[in-house]
Design a protein around this motif. Structure first.
Motif, PDB file in Angstrom:
ATOM      1  N   UNK A   1       0.630  -1.187  -0.054  1.00 53.05           N
ATOM      2  CA  UNK A   1       0.057  -0.016  -0.020  1.00 53.05           C
ATOM      3  C   UNK A   1       0.818   1.314  -0.016  1.00 53.05           C
ATOM      4  N   UNK A   2       0.263   2.310   0.231  1.00 49.42           N
ATOM      5  CA  UNK A   2       0.890   3.750   0.324  1.00 49.42           C
ATOM      6  C   UNK A   2       2.038   3.701   1.379  1.00 49.42           C
ATOM      7  N   UNK A   3       2.978   4.250   1.070  1.00 47.05           N
ATOM      8  CA  UNK A   3       3.996   4.514   2.108  1.00 47.05           C
ATOM      9  C   UNK A   3       3.948   5.649   3.183  1.00 47.05           C
ATOM     10  N   UNK A   4       2.900   5.271   4.067  1.00 44.63           N
ATOM     11  CA  UNK A   4       2.614   6.454   5.048  1.00 44.63           C
ATOM     12  C   UNK A   4       3.705   6.278   6.087  1.00 44.63           C
ATOM     13  N   UNK A   5       4.032   7.498   6.832  1.00 44.25           N
ATOM     14  CA  UNK A   5       4.990   7.354   7.779  1.00 44.25           C
ATOM     15  C   UNK A   5       4.520   6.987   8.985  1.00 44.25           C
ATOM     16  N   UNK A   6       3.242   7.282   9.242  1.00 46.65           N
ATOM     17  CA  UNK A   6       2.831   7.245  10.777  1.00 46.65           C
ATOM     18  C   UNK A   6       1.428   6.034  10.760  1.00 46.65           C
ATOM     19  N   UNK A   7       1.589   5.385  11.638  1.00 43.81           N
ATOM     20  CA  UNK A   7       0.749   3.954  11.980  1.00 43.81           C
ATOM     21  C   UNK A   7      -0.774   4.266  11.807  1.00 43.81           C
TER      22      UNK A   7
END
Length: 75
Positions: free
Chosen positions: A35-41
């Motif tokens: 999926x998208x590479x979000x930094x925050x959980x």
């Protein structure tokens, strides 16, 4: 990642994931990895919930478990 619930609740949620979602944890982990590479959980949990129609509680539990597995793989 901090939990919004106890470890006991986390363990119960994770145990029910396959029955509730119809998918095993490794499948969810692959979805998160691809999926998208979000930094925050919390961003990952929101995306997982929105994209796959999960409740936020299950999505957050899956993301938290994914993080735990990632940390243990890199030790």
């Amino acid at each position: 990642m901090s939990l919004n619930h106890s470890m006991e609740t986390q363990n119960k949620l994770i145990a029910r994931v396959p029955d509730i979602t119809g998918r095993a944890l490794p499948e969810w982990f692959r979805a998160i990895d691809n999926g998208p590479s979000f930094l925050r959980c919390d961003e990952r949990a929101t995306w997982l919930a929105d994209e796959h129609g999960l409740s936020h509680g299950y999505a957050a539990a899956i993301v938290h478990e994914h993080e735990r597995h990632r940390r243990t793989r890199h030790l």
